[in-house]
Write an enzyme that holds these catalytic residues in place. Structure first.
Site, PDB file in Angstrom:
ATOM      1  N   ARG A  68      10.993  -1.347  10.383  1.00 57.64           N
ATOM      2  CA  ARG A  68       9.921  -1.020  11.347  1.00 57.64           C
ATOM      3  C   ARG A  68       9.931  -2.029  12.477  1.00 57.64           C
ATOM      4  O   ARG A  68      10.140  -3.225  12.234  1.00 57.64           O
ATOM      5  CB  ARG A  68       8.565  -1.087  10.627  1.00 57.64           C
ATOM      6  CG  ARG A  68       8.156   0.223  10.036  1.00 57.64           C
ATOM      7  CD  ARG A  68       6.963   0.090   9.146  1.00 57.64           C
ATOM      8  NE  ARG A  68       5.798  -0.571   9.744  1.00 57.64           N
ATOM      9  CZ  ARG A  68       4.606  -0.585   9.198  1.00 57.64           C
ATOM     10  NH1 ARG A  68       4.396   0.038   8.057  1.00 57.64           N
ATOM     11  NH2 ARG A  68       3.600  -1.211   9.765  1.00 57.64           N
ATOM     12  N   LYS A 128       0.837  -1.217   0.000  1.00 57.05           N
ATOM     13  CA  LYS A 128       0.000   0.000   0.000  1.00 57.05           C
ATOM     14  C   LYS A 128       0.865   1.257   0.000  1.00 57.05           C
ATOM     15  O   LYS A 128       0.604   2.195  -0.738  1.00 57.05           O
ATOM     16  CB  LYS A 128      -0.894   0.053   1.255  1.00 57.05           C
ATOM     17  CG  LYS A 128      -1.858  -1.103   1.418  1.00 57.05           C
ATOM     18  CD  LYS A 128      -2.800  -0.866   2.604  1.00 57.05           C
ATOM     19  CE  LYS A 128      -2.143  -0.813   3.958  1.00 57.05           C
ATOM     20  NZ  LYS A 128      -1.723  -2.057   4.569  1.00 57.05           N
ATOM     21  N   ARG A 177      11.475  -5.512   4.539  1.00 58.87           N
ATOM     22  CA  ARG A 177      11.138  -4.105   4.321  1.00 58.87           C
ATOM     23  C   ARG A 177      12.083  -3.181   5.093  1.00 58.87           C
ATOM     24  O   ARG A 177      12.299  -3.356   6.288  1.00 58.87           O
ATOM     25  CB  ARG A 177       9.694  -3.903   4.780  1.00 58.87           C
ATOM     26  CG  ARG A 177       9.132  -2.550   4.521  1.00 58.87           C
ATOM     27  CD  ARG A 177       7.651  -2.611   4.357  1.00 58.87           C
ATOM     28  NE  ARG A 177       6.920  -2.933   5.582  1.00 58.87           N
ATOM     29  CZ  ARG A 177       5.611  -2.812   5.689  1.00 58.87           C
ATOM     30  NH1 ARG A 177       4.907  -2.380   4.665  1.00 58.87           N
ATOM     31  NH2 ARG A 177       4.994  -3.131   6.801  1.00 58.87           N
ATOM     32  N   ARG A 198      -0.672  -9.479  12.844  1.00 56.03           N
ATOM     33  CA  ARG A 198      -1.229  -8.455  11.949  1.00 56.03           C
ATOM     34  C   ARG A 198      -1.971  -9.109  10.793  1.00 56.03           C
ATOM     35  O   ARG A 198      -3.026  -8.629  10.360  1.00 56.03           O
ATOM     36  CB  ARG A 198      -0.108  -7.549  11.414  1.00 56.03           C
ATOM     37  CG  ARG A 198       0.381  -6.581  12.468  1.00 56.03           C
ATOM     38  CD  ARG A 198       1.748  -6.033  12.135  1.00 56.03           C
ATOM     39  NE  ARG A 198       1.760  -5.217  10.946  1.00 56.03           N
ATOM     40  CZ  ARG A 198       2.830  -5.064  10.160  1.00 56.03           C
ATOM     41  NH1 ARG A 198       3.950  -5.669  10.428  1.00 56.03           N
ATOM     42  NH2 ARG A 198       2.761  -4.295   9.113  1.00 56.03           N
ATOM     43  N   ARG A 252      -9.971  -0.061   8.527  1.00 54.73           N
ATOM     44  CA  ARG A 252      -9.418  -1.377   8.846  1.00 54.73           C
ATOM     45  C   ARG A 252     -10.523  -2.342   9.253  1.00 54.73           C
ATOM     46  O   ARG A 252     -10.266  -3.505   9.510  1.00 54.73           O
ATOM     47  CB  ARG A 252      -8.478  -1.296  10.042  1.00 54.73           C
ATOM     48  CG  ARG A 252      -7.055  -0.794   9.803  1.00 54.73           C
ATOM     49  CD  ARG A 252      -6.243  -1.694   8.916  1.00 54.73           C
ATOM     50  NE  ARG A 252      -4.910  -2.016   9.355  1.00 54.73           N
ATOM     51  CZ  ARG A 252      -3.808  -1.322   9.130  1.00 54.73           C
ATOM     52  NH1 ARG A 252      -3.855  -0.188   8.502  1.00 54.73           N
ATOM     53  NH2 ARG A 252      -2.647  -1.770   9.540  1.00 54.73           N
TER      54      ARG A 252
HETATM   55  P1  AMP Z   1       0.263   0.238   8.860  1.00 52.76           P
HETATM   56  O1  AMP Z   1       1.370   1.233   8.748  1.00 52.76           O
HETATM   57  O2  AMP Z   1      -0.953   0.608   8.067  1.00 52.76           O
HETATM   58  O3  AMP Z   1       0.735  -1.168   8.616  1.00 52.76           O
HETATM   59  O4  AMP Z   1      -0.217   0.277  10.411  1.00 52.76           O
HETATM   60  C1  AMP Z   1       0.653  -0.059  11.473  1.00 52.76           C
HETATM   61  C2  AMP Z   1      -0.170  -0.286  12.732  1.00 52.76           C
HETATM   62  O5  AMP Z   1      -0.865   0.911  13.095  1.00 52.76           O
HETATM   63  C3  AMP Z   1      -1.265  -1.348  12.623  1.00 52.76           C
HETATM   64  O6  AMP Z   1      -0.776  -2.666  12.818  1.00 52.76           O
HETATM   65  C4  AMP Z   1      -2.231  -0.911  13.723  1.00 52.76           C
HETATM   66  O7  AMP Z   1      -1.740  -1.257  15.013  1.00 52.76           O
HETATM   67  C5  AMP Z   1      -2.157   0.609  13.613  1.00 52.76           C
HETATM   68  N1  AMP Z   1      -3.188   1.162  12.676  1.00 52.76           N
HETATM   69  C6  AMP Z   1      -2.968   1.759  11.470  1.00 52.76           C
HETATM   70  N2  AMP Z   1      -4.122   2.145  10.897  1.00 52.76           N
HETATM   71  C7  AMP Z   1      -5.109   1.749  11.746  1.00 52.76           C
HETATM   72  C8  AMP Z   1      -6.534   1.829  11.732  1.00 52.76           C
HETATM   73  N3  AMP Z   1      -7.194   2.361  10.685  1.00 52.76           N
HETATM   74  N4  AMP Z   1      -7.220   1.323  12.791  1.00 52.76           N
HETATM   75  C9  AMP Z   1      -6.586   0.777  13.845  1.00 52.76           C
HETATM   76  N5  AMP Z   1      -5.250   0.649  13.937  1.00 52.76           N
HETATM   77  C10 AMP Z   1      -4.502   1.136  12.896  1.00 52.76           C
END
Ligand code: AMP
Length: 216
Positions: free
Chosen positions: A163, A14, A128, A174, A89
């Site tokens: 990360r 993404k 990554r 996840r 999400r």
């Molecule tokens: P990402 O960078 O999108 O992979 O998000 C990293 C982490 O942030 C996720 O594993 C969640 O813990 C949190 N997170 C990101 N976006 C959301 C969302 N829309 N709702 C809840 N938690 C989120």
């Protein structure tokens, strides 16, 4: 330009695809993961709480993320088309998003699902790396995504970092969270007639070409 929602498993690309769209078309890129990581980087107590949740692989509460998103959607740059990367999400967030956008006279035009099997997504997550200075993303396990010099950003020469939630244990949580909470969103957007599913097991450029044919 269209307002795009990306729905994809962790590490499916993404962020990479969003960066390519921003560079070529000038979309506003809204990543709720980045908004949360900014809070963590601020060093506040609230940020420390968020860090624990994110490193466990669980979702942060809908209220917290929606409030961050609401503020971001008030910025002027979203008026020329935006990409939502990481929000919604779950179905409750998708409903909240529709209400929020309606109050701003906007809507989601297309939901793009980046389809990837779990083994490839895991390999992507473990490889990554990104630049803490300019945000550029790379992957040490995929030739098409490696930096020219190992561990160094092609754009600005900074040392690349991983990360903290890109380890095998957190990835599995996840991925499970994705299947349970996020995948039902595909039906939500299919029912609205705005879902496009793109297979993204190829190179970032191949995926990008397919995305371009959807948004044009
Ligand atoms: P990402 O960078 O999108 O992979 O998000 C990293 C982490 O942030 C996720 O594993 C969640 O813990 C949190 N997170 C990101 N976006 C959301 C969302 N829309 N709702 C809840 N938690 C989120």
């Amino acid at each position: 330009m269209k307002n795009i929602v990306f729905v994809a498993a962790p590490a499916a690309g993404k962020g990479t695809q969003s960066d390519l769209l921003v560079k070529k078309y000038g979309y506003a890129h809204i990543s709720t993961g980045d908004l949360l990581r900014n809070e963590v980087a601020s060093g506040s107590e609230f940020g420390a709480e968020l860090k624990k949740i994110m490193e466990s692989g669980s979702l942060v509460s809908d209220e917290i993320v929606t409030e961050l998103l609401r503020k971001r959607l008030e910025c002027d740059d979203v008026n020329n088309g935006f990409i939502l990367d990481g929000y919604p999400r779950n179905v409750a967030q998708a409903e909240t998003l529709d209400t929020l956008l309606e109050s701003l006279g906007k809507k989601v035009d297309v939901c793009i699902s980046l389809d990837m099997d779990m083994d490839t997504a895991l390999k992507r997550a473990l490889g990554r790396i990104s630049c803490p200075q300019c945000g550029a993303g790379y992957n040490k396990f995929f030739d098409a995504m490696k930096p020219k010099t190992e561990g160094i950003c092609d754009n600005c020469g900074s040392t690349l970092i991983s990360r903290s939630d890109d380890n095998e244990e957190t990835f599995k949580t996840r991925f499970e969270t994705y299947i349970k909470s996020t995948e039902p969103l595909l039906d939500y957007y299919k029912d609205k007639g705005i879902l496009d599913v793109i297979s993204c097991n190829g190179t970032p450029e191949e995926t990008f070409n397919e995305i371009e044919s959807v948004i044009k």
